[in-house]
Design a protein around this motif. Structure first.
Motif, short mmCIF file in Angstrom:
data_model
loop_
_atom_site.label_atom_id
_atom_site.label_comp_id
_atom_site.label_asym_id
_atom_site.label_seq_id
_atom_site.Cartn_x
_atom_site.Cartn_y
_atom_site.Cartn_z
N HIS A 22 -45.79 -32.94 -42.21
CA HIS A 22 -45.90 -31.37 -41.26
C HIS A 22 -44.50 -30.75 -40.35
CE1 HIS A 22 -50.10 -33.39 -41.14
NE2 HIS A 22 -48.75 -34.38 -41.48
N PHE A 23 -44.81 -29.30 -40.36
CA PHE A 23 -43.29 -28.99 -39.51
C PHE A 23 -43.57 -28.09 -38.93
CE2 PHE A 23 -40.03 -25.84 -39.51
CZ PHE A 23 -38.68 -26.85 -39.31
N LEU A 24 -43.33 -27.86 -37.63
CA LEU A 24 -43.81 -27.34 -36.89
C LEU A 24 -45.44 -26.70 -36.19
CD1 LEU A 24 -40.69 -24.00 -36.78
CD2 LEU A 24 -41.17 -26.41 -35.58
N GLY A 25 -45.59 -27.75 -36.47
CA GLY A 25 -47.94 -27.69 -36.33
C GLY A 25 -47.73 -27.47 -37.07
N VAL A 113 -38.53 -39.32 -39.48
CA VAL A 113 -39.14 -38.07 -39.14
C VAL A 113 -40.37 -38.36 -38.55
CG1 VAL A 113 -39.74 -35.44 -39.70
CG2 VAL A 113 -38.25 -37.01 -40.85
N GLN A 114 -39.82 -38.41 -36.84
CA GLN A 114 -41.49 -39.03 -36.06
C GLN A 114 -41.54 -38.11 -34.93
OE1 GLN A 114 -44.55 -40.10 -36.84
NE2 GLN A 114 -44.12 -40.56 -38.75
N ILE A 121 -43.71 -36.34 -41.12
CA ILE A 121 -43.97 -37.51 -42.78
C ILE A 121 -44.52 -38.33 -42.67
CG2 ILE A 121 -43.58 -37.84 -45.31
CD1 ILE A 121 -40.67 -36.36 -44.19
N GLU A 122 -45.51 -38.20 -43.07
CA GLU A 122 -47.18 -39.36 -43.30
C GLU A 122 -47.19 -40.11 -45.06
OE1 GLU A 122 -51.33 -38.32 -43.27
OE2 GLU A 122 -50.34 -37.06 -41.18
#
Length: 160
Positions: A22-25, A113-114, A121-122
C-alpha cells in the motif's frame, strides 16, 4: 511424505501473493514470487531479481528433483555414483536455508515499512505457504539417511 508435502505447498505458494504493498493510500497489486522477480527485473535491479529467482524458484525446484532422485535411487538399490549422491545430499542440507530468503525479506519489509500515511507492506498467504514448503523440504533433506546410499549398493552387490 515430507518431500511430497513440501512440493504440494510450493504450488499454491507461487500462485498466491507473498505480499501486498500500500503506497500513499493506494493499494498496489499483490505480488507473487515470480511477479516480484519480474518487477525487480523491470525496475533494473537485475542482481536482486537474479538472487530472489535463484533462492525462491530455481533452488527449491532443484532441491525437490534432487531429493526425489536420491529417494528413488535408494529405493531401486542403484550402485552408480554413490559418492556423488552422498555429496549431493550434504549439499542439499547446506543450501536448504537459502530458500528462506523470501520469507526473511518479506518479514523485514513488513516490519520496517509501517508508515500508514506513506506506505505499508503486509505479508500475503503465499509467503506462509512458501515458508512451510521450505521448512518441510529441509526436514525431508535432514531425515534422509545417506547411509542408505551405501547400504543399497552393498546389498545389490552381495550374491544371494
Amino acid at each position: 511424505m515430507l518431500l511430497v508435502a513440501a512440493a504440494l505447498l510450493y504450488v499454491p505458494a507461487n500462485l498466491l501473493p507473498v505480499m501486498k504493498i500500500h503506497f500513499l493510500g493506494q493499494v498496489g497489486q499483490p505480488l507473487t514470487i515470480i511477479g516480484g522477480v519480474l518487477d525487480l527485473w523491470r525496475d533494473g535491479a537485475y542482481d536482486v531479481a537474479f538472487v530472489v529467482f535463484v533462492a525462491s524458484v530455481a533452488l527449491p525446484c532443484a532441491k525437490f528433483i534432487a531429493l526425489a532422485g536420491l529417494l528413488l535411487s535408494v529405493q531401486w538399490r542403484t550402485g552408480f555414483a554413490r559418492l556423488e549422491r552422498a555429496r549431493l545430499h550434504r549439499f542439499l542440507e547446506i543450501i536448504g536455508y537459502w530458500s528462506m530468503l523470501d520469507v526473511l525479506v518479506v518479514g523485514i519489509l513488513g516490519s520496517l515499512v509501517q508508515f500508514q500515511a506513506l506506505g505499508e507492506i503486509e505479508p500475503g498467504a503465499g509467503i506462509f505457504l512458501f515458508g512451510g514448503s521450505v521448512i518441510l523440504a529441509m526436514f525431508a533433506a535432514h531425515s534422509f539417511d545417506s547411509r542408505l546410499i551405501w547400504d543399497a549398493a552393498e546389498a545389490s552387490s552381495t550374491p544371494s
